[in-house]
Structures are given as C-alpha cells and as structure tokens.
Write an enzyme that holds these catalytic residues in place. Structure first.
Site, short mmCIF file in Angstrom:
data_model
loop_
_atom_site.label_atom_id
_atom_site.label_comp_id
_atom_site.label_asym_id
_atom_site.label_seq_id
_atom_site.Cartn_x
_atom_site.Cartn_y
_atom_site.Cartn_z
N SER A 106 58.58 -37.65 -72.82
CA SER A 106 57.26 -36.52 -73.02
C SER A 106 56.21 -37.61 -73.29
CB SER A 106 57.46 -35.49 -73.56
OG SER A 106 56.38 -34.60 -73.70
N ASP A 138 49.97 -35.42 -70.23
CA ASP A 138 50.87 -36.47 -71.10
C ASP A 138 52.02 -37.04 -70.16
OD1 ASP A 138 52.65 -34.33 -70.30
OD2 ASP A 138 53.73 -34.23 -72.15
N ASP A 196 54.90 -36.68 -69.04
CA ASP A 196 55.71 -36.07 -68.13
C ASP A 196 54.94 -35.16 -67.30
OD1 ASP A 196 55.90 -34.50 -70.32
OD2 ASP A 196 58.07 -33.74 -69.82
N ASP A 227 53.83 -32.34 -68.19
CA ASP A 227 53.92 -30.65 -68.43
C ASP A 227 53.02 -30.12 -69.46
OD1 ASP A 227 54.86 -31.76 -70.87
OD2 ASP A 227 56.82 -30.91 -70.73
#
Length: 447
Positions: free
Chosen positions: A101, A242, A244, A246
């Site tokens: 992440s 960010d 990833d 999400d």
C-alpha cells in the site's frame, strides 16, 4: 492470536519474515488446502503493485498454489480494488493482491479476497495460518492435478470499464483539466486511461515505476507533487493515489487539500440529496475529525465510528446497511461500486459533483471547518512500548488534560512499527501540547 496476518493482510520488510519466498510458498499451499473442495478445478487471481520484491513473492506463491492444485491467473501491476472486482466477476475462488500500500518499496504485503470480492474475515485468516504450519505433503496433489498458470490480459480493460460505470452516464469530464498522481504504483496505467476516456484533459505524474520509486515523494502520502502540478498547470482538480490505488487524497484548483473526511462528506451529501444514501449516514473510524461529525449531524445524518482499517469500516457498512464509508486517510468505500476502498472511483464521484453543480472544487469540496487535530507517528524497534508503565501513565495524564474538551486516540500501526498519537478538540494549543508531550514520553520509553 494471529501470527502472520495484521490489520490489513500480511505485511513486513521484503525478504525478512514474514515477507519471504519461503512463507509465500507455504501460504500458497495453505490457500490451496483452504479453498479446495471436491474434484472441480479451482482458480485464484493474483495482482501486485510495482515493488521490486513483487516478483519474488508472486512466483513463490504461484509455486505453492499450483502445487496444491490451484489454477492461477496473473494480472500484473494493478489497483487493489481491481482484484476485489475481478475475483467476483471472474468467479475465482480467491483473490490475492501483493502490495504494501502506502509503505516504502522496501516493504511488501499480501491481501486476500474471498469469492464475493470482500477481504477475508478473521476466522478465515486464522484457518489459513493453521494450514501454513501443516505438513507440505498434506496440500500436495498428484501430478495430473497440478494447477495451471495463465497471464490474464484483459484485466485492465475490465477494471477501467467497471470504474467508468460508477460515473453518471449523462455527465462528461470534457473541459476538465485533471492532474492525477499515480504514486508510481498499481494504478499508473488504469487511472489516467479511465479519466481520459471519460473526456478529461489528463496530466499524469508518478507513472514511471522502476521497482523502487513507489510512493517516493509522490502519491497520497506526499501530495506536494500533485499540488505543485495543479498550480503550475492551472488544473481544475488534483488526484493523488497511493501505491495500490485504494485511497486518494484530492486538492482543489487552488491547491488546497481535500482529505478523506471531506470526500466522504461530499459524496454522502450528494447521495442523501438524490435518495441513494442507505442507512441514514456514513461509517468512518475513530480518526475522523469532529468537524465531519458536526456537519453530518447538521444534515440529520449519522456518523458510525469503527476501529482503524478499511476492513472494519466495510464490516460495519455491510452489517448496518450503509453504502458510504471510509477513512480520513483517503480510503473511501462505496459499496454500490466496489468491495473495498477505491481511490479512482471516489475521485470520479467528486468530479461528478463538480460537473453537476458547475462549480469549482474549492466551492463544493470543503463542506466543514475541521476541528484542530494533530497526528504524530513515533517509530520504535522491538516490542511495542504501549504496555510500559511510563507510557500508560503519560496516556492517563493526556486524557485527563483533554477532559471533555477533546479526544485522544493512541494505537499501534498495523502496517508499520509506529505508534500513532492523535488528538483533536476545539483548543488548538491544548491538542498540540497534549500530542507532543505524549509522543515525547513514548519516544523516551521506546529508547
């Protein structure tokens, strides 16, 4: 107690336990044992972000999965929400996202999604942990039943179309200049394409991943790059994802930040006005600002608070019948469109608000004045210092100083060796002083 899984999957420094190829191999075998039922073929989809260590973890997991008889579809670099969507739409038995992440590239992690597209529940993670420790022979299949590997090439298109479907059909982004910072991460291909296909004048940054620059001075955790680009280009809005994708942090045309609380307020108000908001309110975490709660109360809407973590938010949303929720950090969950936080879909809803109102983001995306809030991260090594007597005394003193004039949240990060100290209230000097004093007490105890 879980040995491997934390608040959001398994995470750690790459090539050190638990993020080693040996653990990934065992995890692949364990997933095979967990999923496999009857004689039918079983299938897993695997995505990843752009970290150098992603290849190492991915190939080790493929070895374990195929040895356990699982067919594997490799997606390649993609957003985490794409794996949630694809797991469900492709009727996969499980989805795997290899990502840390917002963490630096030296870390990595593994998130698991069930066949419904939602992250696995605690009891499922505990069962997989038990299976990790079993004899490898227990998960192995005969040679003719070994799983197959395939590189799935249509994933980007499917996710892009799914994200675009969340944008109202009657609207267009034509004439809207958008800066999108993809953090050199999993959304570096999909986000610019989706925005462009919806008509926007797109200016992408953070779209040159090299394996080591994910989240480095870019993306939602370092929004200055987005702000600078918006001001220099005269853009209408900025979107910072960010690693990833999400989560998303936005900025208006003046370069003023729009955090997750403001995004939730904007989307929640729009959904309420159009009769689409379910549950009579929204779900957020203990970190959300007083200002959001007061704004929602003024609109006769509820705010439900959960523990930190988008999984806790989603669980409360599903059990309570809510369709809008998220975190101040920019995880915004819209269950009408996605099974987990999706930075692109959240940004598209805000853009739809701007287009529908024919007003700039600066006028419609700052719905409340945030109460003074301070967040300090204290890094530590070894065991958490929260159990030390000196820290517990300092916490009690901090709570006594705040009294009923504010609130304190003290917690250990579930993704990094950090203690997070958050205070908020109406007295700026008080919340700042309390946070700084408590953070210093933790530093001294940790040393």
């Amino acid at each position: 107690m879980k040995q491997y899984f934390g608040t959001d999957g398994i995470r750690g420094r790459a090539n050190q336990p638990p993020m080693t190829p040996e653990v990934a191999l065992k995890l692949g075998r364990a997933i095979g044992s967990f999923v496999r039922q009857g004689e039918r073929r079983h299938m897993v989809v695997i995505g990843k972000d752009t970290r150098l260590s992603g290849y190492m973890i991915e190939h080790a997991m493929v070895g374990g999965l195929t040895a356990a008889g699982m067919d594997v579809r490799l997606i390649g670099p993609c957003p985490t929400p794409a794996i949630g969507m694809l797991t469900r739409s492709m009727r996969a038995d499980l989805g795997i996202m290899i990502t840390a992440s917002h963490n630096p590239y030296t870390d990595n992690g593994i998130k698991l999604f069930g066949p419904d597209g939602f992250k696995l529940a605690d009891d499922s993670e505990l069962e997989i942990e038990r299976l990790i420790e079993q004899d490898p022979d227990a998960s192995s299949v005969d040679g003719e039943k070994i799983g197959k590997l395939d590189h799935y090439k249509d994933a980007y298109g499917r996710y892009i179309e799914g994200a675009k479907a969340s944008f109202p059909r009657e609207l267009s982004l034509a004439g809207i200049k958008v800066v999108v910072d993809c953090a050199n991460g999993g959304g570096y291909k999909t986000a610019p394409i989706a925005l462009w296909e919806l008509g926007a004048d797109v200016h992408p940054i953070g779209v040159s991943p090299n394996g080591t620059n994910i989240n480095r001075e870019c993306g939602s955790t370092a929004p200055d790059a987005m702000i600078t680009a918006v001001r220099e280009l005269g853009a209408d809005i900025g979107i910072a994802l960010d690693g990833d994708a999400d989560r998303a942090i936005l900025c208006d045309e003046k370069g003023h930040l729009i955090d997750g609380d403001q995004i939730i307020a904007r989307i929640g108000k729009d959904q309420y006005d159009t009769g689409q908001l379910r549950g009579g309110g929204v779900v957020t975490t203990v970190m959300s600002n007083f200002g959001l709660e007061r704004y929602l109360t003024s609109e006769n809407l509820k705010l439900i608070r959960t523990q930190v973590g988008d999984r806790h938010v989603v669980e409360a949303m599903r059990s309570g019948g809510y369709n809008v929720g998220g975190e101040q950090s920019g995880h915004v969950v819209l269950l009408d469109h996605a099974t987990t936080g999706d930075g692109l879909i959240a940004a598209l809803q805000v853009l739809a608000s701007c287009v529908r109102a024919q007003k700039p983001a600066s006028e419609i995306c700052h719905l409340f004045e945030p109460a003074p809030q301070v967040l300090i991260n204290v890094r530590y090594q070894g065991a958490s210092p929260l159990e030390l007597e000196s820290v517990q005394k300092a916490q009690a003193d901090a709570e006594a100083r705040l009294g009923n004039q504010g609130r304190l949240v003290l917690r250990k990060s579930g993704t990094e060796p950090l203690i997070r100290v958050m205070t908020q209230g109406d007295d700026d000097q008080l919340v700042t002083s309390v946070a700084e004093d408590l953070a210093e007490a933790i530093r001294q105890a940790a040393s």
